[in-house]
Design a protein around this motif. Structure first.
Motif, PDB file in Angstrom:
ATOM      1  N   MET A  74     -69.930  14.577   8.347  1.00 26.42           N
ATOM      2  CA  MET A  74     -70.740  15.794   8.369  1.00 26.42           C
ATOM      3  C   MET A  74     -69.854  17.006   8.643  1.00 26.42           C
ATOM      4  N   LYS A  75     -70.326  18.146   8.194  1.00 22.20           N
ATOM      5  CA  LYS A  75     -69.598  19.399   8.376  1.00 22.20           C
ATOM      6  C   LYS A  75     -70.576  20.450   8.876  1.00 22.20           C
ATOM      7  N   VAL A  76     -70.178  21.227   9.878  1.00 24.07           N
ATOM      8  CA  VAL A  76     -71.031  22.287  10.420  1.00 24.07           C
ATOM      9  C   VAL A  76     -70.411  23.641  10.099  1.00 24.07           C
ATOM     10  N   GLU A  77     -71.193  24.512   9.495  1.00 25.20           N
ATOM     11  CA  GLU A  77     -70.789  25.895   9.238  1.00 25.20           C
ATOM     12  C   GLU A  77     -71.686  26.800  10.075  1.00 25.20           C
TER      13      GLU A  77
ATOM     14  N   LYS B 170     -75.672  17.398   0.269  1.00 24.73           N
ATOM     15  CA  LYS B 170     -76.866  17.464   1.106  1.00 24.73           C
ATOM     16  C   LYS B 170     -76.671  18.580   2.137  1.00 24.73           C
ATOM     17  N   LEU B 171     -77.626  19.509   2.191  1.00 24.03           N
ATOM     18  CA  LEU B 171     -77.539  20.645   3.100  1.00 24.03           C
ATOM     19  C   LEU B 171     -78.660  20.581   4.131  1.00 24.03           C
ATOM     20  N   ILE B 172     -78.304  20.792   5.396  1.00 25.77           N
ATOM     21  CA  ILE B 172     -79.281  20.958   6.469  1.00 25.77           C
ATOM     22  C   ILE B 172     -79.158  22.389   6.965  1.00 25.77           C
ATOM     23  N   LEU B 173     -80.202  23.181   6.775  1.00 24.26           N
ATOM     24  CA  LEU B 173     -80.195  24.586   7.176  1.00 24.26           C
ATOM     25  C   LEU B 173     -80.914  24.718   8.514  1.00 24.26           C
ATOM     26  N   THR B 174     -80.203  25.237   9.510  1.00 28.51           N
ATOM     27  CA  THR B 174     -80.764  25.294  10.852  1.00 28.51           C
ATOM     28  C   THR B 174     -80.862  26.729  11.358  1.00 28.51           C
ATOM     29  N   GLU B 175     -81.798  26.921  12.267  1.00 25.54           N
ATOM     30  CA  GLU B 175     -82.056  28.242  12.837  1.00 25.54           C
ATOM     31  C   GLU B 175     -81.123  28.477  14.029  1.00 25.54           C
ATOM     32  N   GLY B 176     -79.951  28.991  13.747  1.00 23.12           N
ATOM     33  CA  GLY B 176     -78.997  29.289  14.804  1.00 23.12           C
ATOM     34  C   GLY B 176     -77.933  28.214  14.944  1.00 23.12           C
TER      35      GLY B 176
ATOM     36  N   PHE C   4     -77.038  20.841  17.663  1.00 22.76           N
ATOM     37  CA  PHE C   4     -77.984  19.831  18.151  1.00 22.76           C
ATOM     38  C   PHE C   4     -78.259  18.811  17.055  1.00 22.76           C
ATOM     39  N   TRP C   5     -78.574  19.307  15.842  1.00 24.36           N
ATOM     40  CA  TRP C   5     -78.922  18.383  14.759  1.00 24.36           C
ATOM     41  C   TRP C   5     -77.700  17.641  14.240  1.00 24.36           C
ATOM     42  N   PHE C   6     -76.545  18.243  14.332  1.00 26.59           N
ATOM     43  CA  PHE C   6     -75.312  17.531  13.982  1.00 26.59           C
ATOM     44  C   PHE C   6     -75.176  16.280  14.838  1.00 26.59           C
ATOM     45  N   TRP C   7     -75.304  16.436  16.155  1.00 26.76           N
ATOM     46  CA  TRP C   7     -75.148  15.288  17.056  1.00 26.76           C
ATOM     47  C   TRP C   7     -76.334  14.335  16.970  1.00 26.76           C
ATOM     48  N   ALA C   8     -77.535  14.863  16.738  1.00 24.31           N
ATOM     49  CA  ALA C   8     -78.702  13.998  16.583  1.00 24.31           C
ATOM     50  C   ALA C   8     -78.535  13.087  15.374  1.00 24.31           C
ATOM     51  N   TYR C   9     -78.093  13.665  14.254  1.00 22.63           N
ATOM     52  CA  TYR C   9     -77.917  12.863  13.054  1.00 22.63           C
ATOM     53  C   TYR C   9     -76.856  11.794  13.236  1.00 22.63           C
ATOM     54  N   LYS C  10     -75.836  12.110  14.018  1.00 21.77           N
ATOM     55  CA  LYS C  10     -74.796  11.105  14.259  1.00 21.77           C
ATOM     56  C   LYS C  10     -75.333   9.952  15.111  1.00 21.77           C
ATOM     57  N   LYS C  11     -76.387  10.201  15.896  1.00 17.62           N
ATOM     58  CA  LYS C  11     -76.992   9.112  16.671  1.00 17.62           C
ATOM     59  C   LYS C  11     -77.764   8.166  15.764  1.00 17.62           C
ATOM     60  N   TYR C  12     -78.407   8.729  14.740  1.00 11.99           N
ATOM     61  CA  TYR C  12     -79.239   7.915  13.854  1.00 11.99           C
ATOM     62  C   TYR C  12     -78.452   7.341  12.681  1.00 11.99           C
TER      63      TYR C  12
ATOM     64  N   ALA D 127     -74.484  23.533  30.251  1.00 13.92           N
ATOM     65  CA  ALA D 127     -74.376  23.126  28.844  1.00 13.92           C
ATOM     66  C   ALA D 127     -75.448  23.794  27.997  1.00 13.92           C
ATOM     67  N   LYS D 128     -75.127  24.041  26.727  1.00 14.87           N
ATOM     68  CA  LYS D 128     -76.106  24.526  25.776  1.00 14.87           C
ATOM     69  C   LYS D 128     -76.819  23.323  25.155  1.00 14.87           C
ATOM     70  N   LEU D 129     -77.848  23.609  24.365  1.00 13.47           N
ATOM     71  CA  LEU D 129     -78.647  22.535  23.781  1.00 13.47           C
ATOM     72  C   LEU D 129     -77.798  21.613  22.913  1.00 13.47           C
ATOM     73  N   GLY D 130     -76.975  22.193  22.051  1.00 15.64           N
ATOM     74  CA  GLY D 130     -76.123  21.372  21.196  1.00 15.64           C
ATOM     75  C   GLY D 130     -75.145  20.526  21.984  1.00 15.64           C
ATOM     76  N   GLU D 131     -74.604  21.103  23.061  1.00 11.74           N
ATOM     77  CA  GLU D 131     -73.667  20.362  23.915  1.00 11.74           C
ATOM     78  C   GLU D 131     -74.368  19.219  24.630  1.00 11.74           C
ATOM     79  N   SER D 132     -75.613  19.449  25.050  1.00 14.45           N
ATOM     80  CA  SER D 132     -76.355  18.381  25.728  1.00 14.45           C
ATOM     81  C   SER D 132     -76.621  17.213  24.787  1.00 14.45           C
ATOM     82  N   ALA D 133     -76.818  17.523  23.487  1.00 14.49           N
ATOM     83  CA  ALA D 133     -77.012  16.450  22.503  1.00 14.49           C
ATOM     84  C   ALA D 133     -75.740  15.629  22.364  1.00 14.49           C
ATOM     85  N   LYS D 134     -74.600  16.308  22.355  1.00 17.54           N
ATOM     86  CA  LYS D 134     -73.320  15.602  22.279  1.00 17.54           C
ATOM     87  C   LYS D 134     -73.125  14.704  23.486  1.00 17.54           C
TER      88      LYS D 134
END
Length: 203
Positions: free
Chosen positions: A1-4, A15-21, A27-35, A185-192
């Motif tokens: 996966m790649k995050v921009e 495949k593109l995942i467009l996120t709000e912020g 957060f979704w980067f790390w969530a997807y890596k869990k699944y 931690a921020k939300l994305g960091e907490s997911a990691k």
């Protein structure tokens, strides 16, 4: 996966995942890596009013012809129905296929879906107003002592001043501040850090 974080220079995945912020993007980067380690590109489209403009940029970029899937992730905020209409209008404005509702793909080139958070109510019939932070906190047992401390703290804050404008963020970050692992931690960091129960039904 790649995050921009904003305005990718190239589209490198189909495949593109467009996120709000950016924080939601991580957060979704790390969530997807869990699944599953899906081979996709996460793009931050900015605020809720910037999706249409970002889509107009993306469809003109080199590499868009190879994109076969687009998933849009955003908050319902205070009006889930208005959020749905905003997403549909943004897709229509760039002649992309428009799903009938959230959490389901519509066939097309590319195929498109959108997710609206925190999602549906317990009956699965009505979309809830709220945010990704609300969804995440739904994965926490409200009877957990830390949750009760957080709710008491926020009640105290509001009883001694103005109503919290971003209560969903205050609740999430007060909860994280109460842990040794994730204070600051921020939300994305907490997911990691794997704080959240990814097997919880809300996810």
């Amino acid at each position: 996966m790649k995050v921009e974080l904003r305005h990718p220079k190239t589209l490198e995945k189909n495949k593109l995942i467009l996120t709000e912020g950016a924080d939601a993007g991580w957060f979704w980067f790390w969530a997807y890596k869990k699944y599953r380690d899906c081979d996709c590109q996460v793009v931050d489209f900015g605020g809720i009013n910037e999706l249409a403009a970002e889509l107009k940029v993306l469809i003109r970029m080199s590499g868009f012809d190879a994109v076969d899937t687009i998933l849009i992730m955003r908050d319902a905020e205070t009006d889930a129905s208005a959020a749905v209409q905003s997403i549909k209008s943004s897709l229509s404005a760039v002649s992309l296929e428009v799903p009938a509702g959230p959490f389901a793909f519509v066939d097309g080139t590319p195929r498109v879906a959108y997710a609206l958070f925190p999602g549906y109510d317990a009956d699965g019939t009505a979309l809830l107003n709220g945010t990704l932070e609300d969804l995440v906190m739904l994965s926490v047992n409200p009877q957990e002592p830390l949750c009760q401390c957080v709710d008491s703290f926020l009640t105290c804050v509001e009883s001694n001043g103005d109503a919290l404008k971003w209560k969903h963020k205050a609740r999430l970050y007060a909860y994280l501040a109460g842990t040794n692992k994730c204070a600051g931690a921020k939300l994305g960091e907490s997911a990691k850090m794997n704080v959240w129960n990814w097997e919880h039904p809300v996810f």
